[in-house]
Design a protein around this motif. Structure first.
Motif, mmCIF file in Angstrom:
data_model
loop_
_atom_site.group_PDB
_atom_site.id
_atom_site.type_symbol
_atom_site.label_atom_id
_atom_site.label_comp_id
_atom_site.label_asym_id
_atom_site.label_seq_id
_atom_site.Cartn_x
_atom_site.Cartn_y
_atom_site.Cartn_z
ATOM 1 N N GLU A 32 0.828 -1.210 0.000
ATOM 2 C CA GLU A 32 0.000 0.000 0.000
ATOM 3 C C GLU A 32 0.862 1.259 0.000
ATOM 4 O OE1 GLU A 32 -2.551 1.028 3.282
ATOM 5 O OE2 GLU A 32 -1.234 0.091 4.742
ATOM 6 N N VAL A 33 0.240 2.357 -0.442
ATOM 7 C CA VAL A 33 0.894 3.663 -0.387
ATOM 8 C C VAL A 33 0.265 4.406 0.777
ATOM 9 C CG1 VAL A 33 1.388 5.801 -1.604
ATOM 10 C CG2 VAL A 33 1.265 3.655 -2.865
ATOM 11 N N PHE A 34 1.090 4.671 1.806
ATOM 12 C CA PHE A 34 0.576 5.201 3.052
ATOM 13 C C PHE A 34 1.034 6.634 3.220
ATOM 14 C CE2 PHE A 34 0.475 5.895 7.608
ATOM 15 C CZ PHE A 34 -0.734 5.308 7.983
ATOM 16 N N VAL A 193 -0.702 13.748 -1.594
ATOM 17 C CA VAL A 193 -1.124 12.602 -0.778
ATOM 18 C C VAL A 193 -2.418 12.024 -1.350
ATOM 19 C CG1 VAL A 193 -1.959 11.935 1.503
ATOM 20 C CG2 VAL A 193 0.047 13.411 1.282
ATOM 21 N N GLU A 194 -3.327 12.927 -1.680
ATOM 22 C CA GLU A 194 -4.610 12.487 -2.205
ATOM 23 C C GLU A 194 -4.437 11.742 -3.530
ATOM 24 O OE1 GLU A 194 -7.386 15.631 -2.646
ATOM 25 O OE2 GLU A 194 -9.060 14.268 -2.978
ATOM 26 N N ALA A 195 -3.502 12.212 -4.342
ATOM 27 C CA ALA A 195 -3.317 11.617 -5.662
ATOM 28 C C ALA A 195 -2.711 10.223 -5.590
ATOM 29 C CB ALA A 195 -2.438 12.528 -6.518
ATOM 30 N N VAL A 196 -1.834 9.977 -4.642
ATOM 31 C CA VAL A 196 -1.105 8.705 -4.692
ATOM 32 C C VAL A 196 -1.395 7.755 -3.535
ATOM 33 C CG1 VAL A 196 0.771 9.680 -6.072
ATOM 34 C CG2 VAL A 196 0.961 9.658 -3.575
ATOM 35 N N CYS A 197 -1.954 8.248 -2.432
ATOM 36 C CA CYS A 197 -2.023 7.379 -1.249
ATOM 37 C C CYS A 197 -3.322 6.590 -1.168
ATOM 38 C CB CYS A 197 -1.861 8.213 0.016
ATOM 39 S SG CYS A 197 -0.205 8.875 0.171
ATOM 40 N N ASP A 198 -3.200 5.366 -0.649
ATOM 41 C CA ASP A 198 -4.381 4.537 -0.410
ATOM 42 C C ASP A 198 -4.967 4.833 0.961
ATOM 43 O OD1 ASP A 198 -3.848 3.075 -2.802
ATOM 44 O OD2 ASP A 198 -2.265 2.029 -1.706
ATOM 45 N N ARG A 199 -4.042 5.090 1.908
ATOM 46 C CA ARG A 199 -4.492 5.280 3.286
ATOM 47 C C ARG A 199 -3.639 6.382 3.889
ATOM 48 N NH1 ARG A 199 -4.689 1.530 7.914
ATOM 49 N NH2 ARG A 199 -2.658 0.826 7.207
ATOM 50 N N VAL A 200 -4.199 7.063 4.864
ATOM 51 C CA VAL A 200 -3.515 8.199 5.452
ATOM 52 C C VAL A 200 -3.547 8.090 6.970
ATOM 53 C CG1 VAL A 200 -3.668 10.697 5.780
ATOM 54 C CG2 VAL A 200 -4.051 9.733 3.525
ATOM 55 N N GLY A 201 -2.404 8.350 7.601
ATOM 56 C CA GLY A 201 -2.350 8.422 9.065
ATOM 57 C C GLY A 201 -2.086 9.868 9.448
ATOM 58 N N ILE A 202 -2.790 10.330 10.464
ATOM 59 C CA ILE A 202 -2.629 11.738 10.840
ATOM 60 C C ILE A 202 -2.103 11.827 12.260
ATOM 61 C CG2 ILE A 202 -3.836 13.918 11.226
ATOM 62 C CD1 ILE A 202 -5.640 13.075 8.861
ATOM 63 N N LEU A 203 -1.003 12.557 12.397
ATOM 64 C CA LEU A 203 -0.279 12.640 13.653
ATOM 65 C C LEU A 203 -0.449 14.041 14.209
ATOM 66 C CD1 LEU A 203 1.607 10.491 14.937
ATOM 67 C CD2 LEU A 203 3.525 11.712 13.943
ATOM 68 N N ARG A 204 -0.669 14.138 15.487
ATOM 69 C CA ARG A 204 -0.692 15.469 16.095
ATOM 70 C C ARG A 204 -0.057 15.394 17.476
ATOM 71 N NH1 ARG A 204 -6.182 17.181 17.074
ATOM 72 N NH2 ARG A 204 -5.838 16.537 19.213
ATOM 73 N N ALA A 205 0.925 16.283 17.704
ATOM 74 C CA ALA A 205 1.618 16.370 18.990
ATOM 75 C C ALA A 205 2.077 14.992 19.465
ATOM 76 C CB ALA A 205 0.727 17.049 20.032
ATOM 77 N N GLY A 206 2.652 14.213 18.537
ATOM 78 C CA GLY A 206 3.234 12.935 18.917
ATOM 79 C C GLY A 206 2.239 11.793 19.022
ATOM 80 N N ARG A 207 0.969 12.085 18.789
ATOM 81 C CA ARG A 207 -0.050 11.015 18.884
ATOM 82 C C ARG A 207 -0.713 10.779 17.532
ATOM 83 N NH1 ARG A 207 -2.842 9.066 22.797
ATOM 84 N NH2 ARG A 207 -1.902 9.046 24.864
ATOM 85 N N LEU A 208 -1.000 9.543 17.252
ATOM 86 C CA LEU A 208 -1.708 9.222 16.014
ATOM 87 C C LEU A 208 -3.183 9.482 16.276
ATOM 88 C CD1 LEU A 208 -1.186 7.958 13.195
ATOM 89 C CD2 LEU A 208 -1.893 5.787 14.189
ATOM 90 N N VAL A 209 -3.752 10.517 15.611
ATOM 91 C CA VAL A 209 -5.149 10.838 15.915
ATOM 92 C C VAL A 209 -6.118 10.079 15.026
ATOM 93 C CG1 VAL A 209 -4.752 13.066 17.001
ATOM 94 C CG2 VAL A 209 -4.973 12.949 14.529
#
Lengths: 295, 537
Positions: A32-34, A193-209
């Motif tokens: 996958e492209v993450f 990111v939108e063009a190539v990624c299958d899934r997205v992880g979003i990080l904020r202040a050291g935490r995966l939100v």
């Protein structure tokens, strides 16, 4: 069952009193492209340094295709890496750097490398000190893609590229995925990111939100619509995808999420003089997604 | 608007001055302390070493010997504590201050500019000449303090203030000349290494000119062309001449002014010499991490080899005149023996005592290679190699082995150069004896390498400082312990105390074994730390 390309369990990193990464549990499956998103200082680069074994976790662990990230001699056989800030050896030319990285790395597809050099319009005869930021990045990108490694870890790889080169970059990512590679892409360019990624992880202040697939992220794209009318302003409540309706005299302002058909049908009967649609900026999506209040 | 601009320019200048101060103050304090300390120890030890042993006739003999003059400078006023101290320490301190001046200047100017850190600074209110001017002022203040420290110590020791003042002024002006030269070469050369190299080459030629001018009467005028020669021509405590000081000041001013003029005429990040825009690839030694470590070392190694080779060629050329002189003048041999140089009257004894000194530059070379390795890690050059399927300590091993190979080259060059010089003047020194003498310093160099690796593993930013400690610190300790009657354990803690005078004596195998064991233990501990730490950058 193949092991995931990346698996982190309770991965935590502290620098003194600063908690740079807090209990990250993330699995990126092979192929996958993450996309890895987050504001500056959220811990994206820290995560990548831990995945590459450049830094040691305070707690938890990271695995690359089932191998502990710290065992770099094995793990890096399957990784190619492009750092956010590429520093080249100033006295080595681009060709010499590719030669060094090719011969000390896990292997290189020389024909593909030559093709990439041509596609990225890279002048390999220049010494490292003479390259601009974008050209340094291109050297690192060519070196990484040419390995055809099973896992590509890319840390803001297009920050210095022009739009033409960014298109080449996207093509190369797609080629890598088609070849079976996993791509871990940290970026601020949401369109990319939108063009190539299958899934997205979003990080904020050291935490995966959150970890979301692309369609879920698309739902976040809220288009702002401004319509002016010659006659009466139509009612837009209960129309699918329409939100935040504001009436301002003979003008109507609302946000639109998803397909525009229902909204356009609702407007069709009215006497529309102008219709303006504006895509939200990356910043607006970021703020929208995070919510200003819980930052 | 204009009031806003004027107010901020003053603040900007003050800010740049503070930046320069922050980067220079700590090493400047160390250099000043060394200048004051070395001077204090020698002047305090004068009575016990030279004061009683010399008379006028002996001085005349010493002053006439070309070898003594070449190595240590022309002796004069040795019958006074001030004159003796200037003769013993003048050249050493002038070299220390000027070399530091060059390295500090290129580091805070061209180095900062090359790394791109000045882009932001120069995008502000101040142009290149203004920024350089602030740095020049701070560096000048630093060398004034360092030279002044030596002068104050001499006055405090009761030597005539006039001589102390001339001497301190000479030291300061030599260092100022070095700073201006470095500033000039930093405008001409686009890289820090190139700027340092060319400025150090100017100093090296100056030192050689001083040595030749002192040694060969007919070429005495050469000293007027060398900063070190001019310092010697001042003859503090004897003639107290002013003209050489004026020439030095004029030269420093001229070079400094040229640097400032050029600074306004070039682009930021560029030098007057343009870096080549492109060339065909040269792929030698790029196939393995070991090869690459060697390739990165080749250029600096060539520079170090040239310097060390030239010095030891001179040592060889002087072998007969020096030993004959000491054989004819037993009083000086006695004096030298008190200072730790025994058997100077034989070629083997003479070369042995100078081979021991080789541990200092070669140790510094070893530490500098590891420090450069850390610098490459810090600025990200090594990141792409750390991302390869190669263990961290494997890269460190490659760097260590390459450095060791470089060390082997340097000590072999020193031996070959000495042997060649000695052969030219028919001095009895076989190549094997010279090789034994230079390879004898390897345990001390290995201690430097071990210390540098230890620091790299646990305190990487201190790699250079910790790495040079066994050689530089050990040597200073050894000299101090000899000159100042320090307790035995102080002397014993210096590796130089345990170094046999090869080829006059046979090597001290057990001491060498202990030193090598300590070096290996330090390196192993360092590698343990290196495996566990976070990479910098």
């Amino acid at each position: 069952m193949h092991p995931p390309a990346i698996r982190t369990e309770h991965l935590t990193k502290r620098y003194g009193s600063l908690l740079a990464l807090d209990d990250l549990n993330l699995t990126v499956t092979a192929g996958e492209v993450f996309g890895f998103l987050g504001p500056n200082g959220a811990g994206k680069s820290t995560t990548i340094r831990l995945l590459l074994g450049l830094a040691r976790p305070t707690a938890g662990q990271a695995q690359i295709f089932g191998t502990p990230a710290a065992a770099v001699a094995t793990a890096h056989q399957r990784i190619a890496y492009v750092p956010a800030d590429v520093t080249l050896w100033p006295q080595l030319t681009g060709a010499e750097i590719l030669e060094l990285l090719g011969s000390t790395g896990p292997g290189v597809d020389v024909a593909y490398r030559d093709e990439l050099v041509a596609r990225f319009a890279l002048d390999l005869s220049k010494p490292g000190r003479a390259y601009s930021t974008g050209n340094r990045q291109k050297v690192a990108l060519v070196a990484a893609f040419a390995t055809r490694a099973p896992l590509l870890v890319l840390d803001e790889p297009t920050a210095g590229l022009d739009p033409l080169m960014e298109r080449e970059f996207r093509r190369a990512v797609v080629e890598a995925r088609d070849g079976g590679s996993t791509v871990f892409l940290s970026s601020h360019q949401l369109a990319e990111v939108e063009a190539v990624c299958d899934r997205v992880g979003i990080l904020r202040a050291g935490r995966l939100v959150d970890v979301a697939t692309m369609p879920e992220l698309r739902r976040l794209h809220r288009t702002e619509v401004l319509v002016r009318f010659a006659g009466p302003v139509p009612e837009l409540t209960d129309v699918a995808g329409v939100d935040g309706v504001q009436v301002d005299g003979a003008a109507l302002r609302f946000t639109l999420t998803g397909p525009p058909g229902p909204a356009l049908r609702a407007l069709a009967a009215a006497d529309v003089t102008t219709l303006t649609m504006r895509e939200p900026t990356l910043e607006e999506i970021f703020l929208d997604y995070y919510g200003e209040e819980d930052r | 608007m204009s009031a806003f601009g004027a107010g901020d320019a003053g603040a900007a200048r003050a800010a740049v001055t503070r930046l320069a101060l922050r980067q220079v103050r700590r090493p400047a304090l160390v250099v000043s302390a060394v200048a004051a300390g070395v001077t204090a120890v020698v002047v305090a030890g004068y009575e016990s070493t030279a004061g009683t042993a010399l008379d006028a006739a002996a001085l005349a003999t010493l002053a006439e010997n070309p070898a003594v003059r070449t190595l240590f400078g022309e002796p004069f006023a040795l019958d006074t504590p001030g004159g003796f101290t200037v003769w013993r320490t003048g050249t050493v301190l002038a070299v220390l201050l000027s070399v530091w001046g060059v390295l500090a200047t290129t580091r805070v100017t061209r180095g900062e500019e090359e790394s791109g850190r000045w882009d932001l600074l120069l995008a502000g209110r101040l142009a290149v000449p203004a920024v350089l001017g602030r740095h020049l002022t701070v560096l000048a203040a630093a060398v004034v303090i360092a030279g002044g420290a030596a002068g104050i110590v001499l006055v405090a020791a009761g030597t005539p203030p006039g001589g102390a003042l001339r001497y301190a002024a000479g030291l300061v002006l030599v260092a100022l000349f070095a700073v201006s030269t470095a500033l000039l070469s930093a405008q001409v050369m686009p890289t820090r290494a190139g700027a340092s190299g060319s400025a150090l080459a100017v100093l090296g030629v100056g030192l050689l000119a001083r040595m030749v001018g002192d040694g060969v009467a007919a070429l005495g005028w050469l000293r007027w062309l060398s900063p070190y020669g001019l310092l010697a021509l001042v003859r503090p405590y004897h003639d107290d001449r002013l003209l050489p000081l004026l020439v030095l000041a004029g030269a420093a001013l001229l070079v400094g002014a040229a640097a400032m003029t050029l600074a306004g005429r070039r682009d930021v990040r560029a030098g007057l010499v343009a870096a080549p825009a492109g060339r065909p690839p040269r792929t030698w030694l790029l196939g393995t991490v070991d090869g690459f470590a060697v390739r990165r070392m080749v250029r600096p190694l060539a520079g170090w080899s040239a310097g060390i080779g030239a010095y030891f060629l001179l040592i060889g050329l002087l072998a007969t005149s020096m030993t004959r002189f000491l054989a004819d003048n037993p009083r000086f041999a006695e004096l030298a023996a008190q200072a730790g140089f025994t058997e100077l009257s034989s070629v083997r004894g003479y070369t042995a005592s100078l081979f021991v000194l080789l541990a200092v530059p070669v140790g510094v070379f070893a530490a500098s290679r590891l420090a450069e390795f850390v610098a490459a890690e810090t600025d990200g050059r090594l990141t792409s190699l750390y991302a390869q399927p190669v263990r961290r300590n494997r890269l460190l091993t490659a760097e260590t082995l390459a450095t060791f190979a470089g060390v082997a080259v340097l000590v072999t060059v020193a031996a070959t150069a000495t042997w060649l010089g000695a052969a030219l003047v028919n001095a009895p020194l076989p190549l094997t004896a010279a090789l034994a003498g230079t390879w004898n310093v390897l345990p001390v160099v290995l201690l430097c390498l071990g210390a540098a690796i230890l620091a790299l593993g646990w305190l990487p930013r201190a790699t250079a400082a910790v790495g040079v400690l066994p050689a530089v610190g050990g040597f200073l300790l050894h000299v101090l312990a000899d000159s100042a009657d320090l307790p035995g354990w102080v002397a014993a803690s210096s590796p130089f105390t345990h170094l046999a005078a090869v080829p006059a004596e046979s090597p001290g195998w057990s001491a060498a074994g202990v030193m090598i064991a300590i070096a290996i233990a330090a390196a192993a501990l360092g590698r343990l730390g290196n495996r566990r730490r976070d990479l910098l950058g």
